[in-house]
Design an enzyme around this catalytic site. Structure first.
Site, PDB file in Angstrom:
ATOM      1  CD  GLN A  71      -2.898  -0.774   2.470  1.00  0.00           C
ATOM      2  OE1 GLN A  71      -2.912  -1.602   3.363  1.00  0.00           O
ATOM      3  NE2 GLN A  71      -3.628   0.331   2.514  1.00  0.00           N
ATOM      4  CG  HIS A  72       0.309   3.502   2.405  1.00  0.00           C
ATOM      5  ND1 HIS A  72      -0.971   3.979   2.543  1.00  0.00           N
ATOM      6  CD2 HIS A  72       0.515   2.652   3.440  1.00  0.00           C
ATOM      7  CE1 HIS A  72      -1.518   3.439   3.627  1.00  0.00           C
ATOM      8  NE2 HIS A  72      -0.645   2.616   4.176  1.00  0.00           N
ATOM      9  CG  ASP A 226       0.277  -4.996   1.518  1.00  0.00           C
ATOM     10  OD1 ASP A 226      -0.574  -4.193   1.952  1.00  0.00           O
ATOM     11  OD2 ASP A 226       1.489  -4.891   1.787  1.00  0.00           O
TER      12      ASP A 226
END
Length: 500
Positions: A71-72, A226
């Site tokens: 992520q991110h 994820d």
């Protein structure tokens, strides 16, 4: 047999699984490493994916493909679809100052929690965009679109036809800091606040929707982050809490209602099934065990045996494992600390036990935070690479305060992406239900003294120099430790050198 493929493009590696769409039976798999560092050229992910696909026997016979990824991560594209600069990953903490600025400028923690479900910290995409605008304004000015690692890989698999074909899902979008799980819509004014100008963002697809096909004609799933993919792979439902011990440590639960925690401890993410995924993340998880094993000069099996040979509580020794700063609590500059050293506990066994208990205490704090947000705990599932440690499995129920269900080792992020691919292929209101067989349930008497000592000592840590967060372009967090300042002595002091 209809086959589907799932991809897990994680921080450290790319994994590909090929499974039967109906039963979930594993047919074949492959993997390839990713480069180290907290900023990575996305081309490295594409190359690793190609290598992992080849190792998995190719995808020519696969009917659908799903991608789960870390992520991110900030992937910035120019008008031609070229990558503007290497992607900043979730574990790059240089944007900690930017996060604090954005929280203040956006009306404070409560306003952010109400707008996006989360209070942004250095891991969130929105903070990385502000860092880019502040430190690399020329690059920021060339940004025409912003996407996430799974968005970019799915886009590349579909032919990368143009910026208007970028797509994501609600789960991964909820980790950007400019999308609202509660309303299901972007908050583009927050993206502008960070970057300084407008940019295209991926279309947010419904859970079972498809953004297109691969060149070979396989249906592409929407993909997801994820943690959301892991929840799908585990078949998690409301009442399940997943404790994942990987590069990061995560504690998350499937919920029917969105979360909005103004303290910032609980991130109010969406999941990949149309529900919500309140989540607590720690930066320091399995690598705490790696560091302890390296320090003691043992392998992981020996570390586990040492930890289990020591008494609960490690003879009063407490490790606060902020070895790479920390996200929960939000202490990006914090360093680790070892408290309570005495002649009797200065042993390899007690140090090994303290490492396992310190790691678990951080995750137990996360579980406690979820409960305070109204999450009901019916079952705790322990997964991730760290769960291979016998000591961690056996000590976890005592520290977490609940029996722990340990599923068999598997690539649950890739499995969840494959499950999503099967869902995109079949349609319907819910993803296919694949049996999770071979679980082990572990129980132990709670040892509250371990948590109490950790709670008393977790804020007694030194801080790295704050200017480290504003370094122009550090390649890795570890690079910041090449010439560290002289550390403060914290083991015998009651001075509070940080904040919660």
């Amino acid at each position: 047999m209809t086959l589907v493929a799932g991809v897990d493009s994680s921080t450290q590696a790319c994994k590909v699984v090929v499974r039967d769409a109906a039963s979930g039976q594993l047919v074949r798999e492959g993997r390839a490493p990713h480069p180290d560092g907290t900023e990575v050229d996305p081309a490295a992910w594409e190359a690793a994916l190609a290598t992992a696909v080849e190792a998995a026997g190719g995808l020519e016979d696969v009917a659908a493909v799903g991608v789960g990824a870390q992520q991110h991560g900030m992937v910035c594209l120019d008008e031609a679809g070229r990558v503007v600069r290497p992607a900043l990953l979730w574990n790059d903490t240089r944007s900690a100052g930017a996060a604090a600025d954005l929280v203040a400028e956006g009306g404070g923690p409560r306003a952010w929690a109400e707008a996006t479900g989360s209070v942004p910290v250095a891991s969130f995409t929105v903070t990385k965009l502000r860092w880019l605008a502040d430190h690399e304004p020329e690059a920021a000015g060339r940004v025409a679109a912003v996407c996430l690692p799974h968005d970019w890989l799915t886009w590349k698999l579909g032919g990368a036809a143009g910026l208007d074909t970028l797509a994501t899902d609600r789960g991964d979008a909820s980790g950007t800091g400019y999308w609202s799980p509660a309303t299901g819509s972007y908050r583009l004014e927050l993206l502008r606040l960070a970057l300084g100008h407008d940019a295209r963002v991926p279309a947010v697809l419904d859970p079972a929707a498809s953004p297109g096909q691969t060149a070979a004609g396989a249906v592409l799933a929407a993909g997801t982050g994820d943690n959301m993919a892991a929840a799908l792979g585990l078949g998690a439902r409301p009442g399940d809490v997943v404790v994942s011990v990987g590069t990061s440590g995560t504690v998350f639960a499937v919920s029917e209602r969105p979360a909005a925690d103004p303290s910032g401890i609980v991130a109010g993410f969406a999941d990949a099934s149309g529900r919500f995924l309140p989540l607590v993340c720690t930066l320091n998880a399995a690598r705490v065990l790696d560091a302890a094993a390296q320090l003691l000069g043992v392998d992981h099996g020996q570390l586990s045996a040492l930890a289990l040979s020591a008494p609960a509580g490690a003879g009063g020794l407490t490790l606060v494992p902020y070895l790479e700063g920390e996200r929960t609590p939000n202490r990006p500059n914090a360093t680790g600390a070892l408290h309570g050293l005495r002649l009797a506990n200065t042993t390899p066994a007690c140090l090994a036990r303290a490492a396992v208990e310190g790691l678990l205490c951080g995750l137990a704090d996360g579980l406690e935070a979820l409960v305070s947000e109204g999450v009901e705990v019916e079952r705790v599932l322990l997964v991730g690479g760290g769960a291979r440690s016998e000591a961690l499995r056996r000590i976890a129920p005592a520290v977490l305060g609940h029996p722990v269900v340990v599923p068999p080792a598997a690539e649950y992020v890739a499995d969840g992406a494959a499950n999503q691919a099967a869902w995109a292929l079949a349609g319907g209101p819910e993803p296919p239900r694949w049996e999770l067989a071979g679980t082990e349930t572990l129980e132990a008497e709670p040892v509250p003294g371990v948590r109490e000592r950790y709670r008393d000592r977790r804020d007694l840590t030194a801080e790295q120099a704050e200017e480290d967060n504003d370094a122009a372009s550090p390649d890795t967090i570890a690079a910041r430790w090449r010439a560290p300042p002289d550390p403060r002595v914290v083991g015998s002091s009651t001075e509070r050198t940080g904040h919660a």
